[in-house]
Structure formats: structure tokens, C-alpha cells
Design a protein around this motif. Sequence first.
Motif, PDB file in Angstrom:
ATOM      1  N   VAL A   1      13.282   0.147 -12.796  1.00  0.00           N
ATOM      2  CA  VAL A   1      13.523   1.529 -12.410  1.00  0.00           C
ATOM      3  C   VAL A   1      13.989   1.591 -10.961  1.00  0.00           C
ATOM      4  N   THR A   2      14.815   2.589 -10.674  1.00  0.00           N
ATOM      5  CA  THR A   2      15.189   2.898  -9.298  1.00  0.00           C
ATOM      6  C   THR A   2      14.406   4.133  -8.897  1.00  0.00           C
ATOM      7  N   VAL A   3      13.695   4.040  -7.788  1.00  0.00           N
ATOM      8  CA  VAL A   3      12.843   5.135  -7.322  1.00  0.00           C
ATOM      9  C   VAL A   3      13.561   5.863  -6.195  1.00  0.00           C
ATOM     10  N   VAL A   4      13.553   7.201  -6.280  1.00  0.00           N
ATOM     11  CA  VAL A   4      14.230   8.026  -5.282  1.00  0.00           C
ATOM     12  C   VAL A   4      13.220   8.980  -4.653  1.00  0.00           C
ATOM     13  N   ASP A   5      12.996   8.804  -3.358  1.00  0.00           N
ATOM     14  CA  ASP A   5      12.157   9.683  -2.555  1.00  0.00           C
ATOM     15  C   ASP A   5      13.006  10.890  -2.169  1.00  0.00           C
ATOM     16  N   THR A   6      12.498  12.097  -2.411  1.00  0.00           N
ATOM     17  CA  THR A   6      13.282  13.299  -2.134  1.00  0.00           C
ATOM     18  C   THR A   6      12.771  14.077  -0.921  1.00  0.00           C
ATOM     19  N   MET A   7      11.964  13.408  -0.113  1.00  0.00           N
ATOM     20  CA  MET A   7      11.454  14.044   1.099  1.00  0.00           C
ATOM     21  C   MET A   7      12.540  14.012   2.186  1.00  0.00           C
TER      22      MET A   7
ATOM     23  N   TYR B   1      10.355  12.110   6.996  1.00  0.00           N
ATOM     24  CA  TYR B   1       9.168  11.804   6.183  1.00  0.00           C
ATOM     25  C   TYR B   1       9.361  10.474   5.473  1.00  0.00           C
ATOM     26  N   TYR B   2      10.557  10.286   4.912  1.00  0.00           N
ATOM     27  CA  TYR B   2      10.885   9.027   4.232  1.00  0.00           C
ATOM     28  C   TYR B   2      10.718   7.848   5.193  1.00  0.00           C
ATOM     29  N   ALA B   3      11.200   7.987   6.409  1.00  0.00           N
ATOM     30  CA  ALA B   3      11.101   6.904   7.386  1.00  0.00           C
ATOM     31  C   ALA B   3       9.647   6.552   7.685  1.00  0.00           C
ATOM     32  N   ARG B   4       8.784   7.557   7.699  1.00  0.00           N
ATOM     33  CA  ARG B   4       7.361   7.310   7.989  1.00  0.00           C
ATOM     34  C   ARG B   4       6.655   6.590   6.862  1.00  0.00           C
TER      35      ARG B   4
ATOM     36  N   LEU C   1      -2.203   2.345  -3.547  1.00  0.00           N
ATOM     37  CA  LEU C   1      -1.044   1.491  -3.784  1.00  0.00           C
ATOM     38  C   LEU C   1      -0.227   1.369  -2.506  1.00  0.00           C
ATOM     39  N   PRO C   2       0.540   0.295  -2.373  1.00  0.00           N
ATOM     40  CA  PRO C   2       1.257   0.061  -1.110  1.00  0.00           C
ATOM     41  C   PRO C   2       2.419   1.024  -0.895  1.00  0.00           C
ATOM     42  N   THR C   3       2.708   1.262   0.377  1.00  0.00           N
ATOM     43  CA  THR C   3       3.870   2.042   0.779  1.00  0.00           C
ATOM     44  C   THR C   3       4.629   1.256   1.842  1.00  0.00           C
ATOM     45  N   GLU C   4       5.805   1.737   2.150  1.00  0.00           N
ATOM     46  CA  GLU C   4       6.641   1.130   3.193  1.00  0.00           C
ATOM     47  C   GLU C   4       7.006   2.199   4.219  1.00  0.00           C
ATOM     48  N   SER C   5       7.470   1.747   5.352  1.00  0.00           N
ATOM     49  CA  SER C   5       8.053   2.659   6.328  1.00  0.00           C
ATOM     50  C   SER C   5       9.317   2.015   6.850  1.00  0.00           C
ATOM     51  N   SER C   6      10.235   2.860   7.278  1.00  0.00           N
ATOM     52  CA  SER C   6      11.466   2.332   7.864  1.00  0.00           C
ATOM     53  C   SER C   6      11.652   2.865   9.279  1.00  0.00           C
ATOM     54  N   GLY C   7      10.595   3.472   9.789  1.00  0.00           N
ATOM     55  CA  GLY C   7      10.655   4.015  11.148  1.00  0.00           C
ATOM     56  C   GLY C   7      10.121   3.012  12.150  1.00  0.00           C
ATOM     57  N   PRO C   8      10.180   3.378  13.432  1.00  0.00           N
ATOM     58  CA  PRO C   8       9.674   2.487  14.476  1.00  0.00           C
ATOM     59  C   PRO C   8       8.179   2.308  14.414  1.00  0.00           C
TER      60      PRO C   8
END
Length: 117
Positions: free
Chosen positions: A19-25, A29-32, A110-117
Motif C-alpha cells: 500500500v501507498t500511504v498518504v498523509d493529508t495534514m 504537521y507532516y514534517a513533524r 506504532l512507529p512514526t517518522e519526521s522529516s523536520g529538523p
Amino acid sequence: MLPLVKRDELRKEMEAGNVTVVDTMPADYYAREHLPGALNIPGFPYEDAARFTDELAGGLLPDPAVPIVVYCANVPCRNSELVGARLVELGYTDVRKYREGIEDWVRGELPTESSGP
């Protein structure tokens, strides 16, 4: 209304790479914090959800037949329904919604990721 998927089913599909998951925030918010491997198509502000989807879907989701799950923060959040419905209008054939969103995912530890600093 989009078909729904629950946390455990989504987790299993993600682990299997099915599956491809799409965050719609919104992007900040997505970066955090977002689900592992999730892509971002913002659904807020609501009046811009269709435009964001139109602009980003082709580059992020080039195969309209790929299974997609959209999510946002929680059950009251409308972002995922708006983006998901627009994806269907654009010809995506397998779009579901994780209605409980990232709040439920985190509650399930469950685990999450961030792409922010």
C-alpha cells in the motif's frame, strides 16, 4: 464515502509493502510526524484540498491502480476524505481511508517518522 481500513490491517499492508500511504495534514504537521513512508498531499485549508491533490498526485502517485490509504489526524478531521475523494475523481481506483488517523496510530504505540529538523 471512502472504504475504511483499521490500524492493524494498515500496519500489515505497510509491512508487506502492499500500500501507498498518504498523509493529508498540512506540510508542517507532516514534517513533524507521519506514518513511516507516508507521502504528503495536504488537505487543509479545505478549500485548497482539490488543488493540492491535482498538483501533487501525478508526481507522487504515478500509477492510478496502486492501493492507497489516506489519513489525517483523527475521526473528525476532514482532510483525508477531501483528498481521497479527489483522488477517486482523478481516476485512482483503490483508495481507502484510515479514519482514526495518526492519533490512533500513536495510541497503538506504532512507529512514526519526521522529516523536520
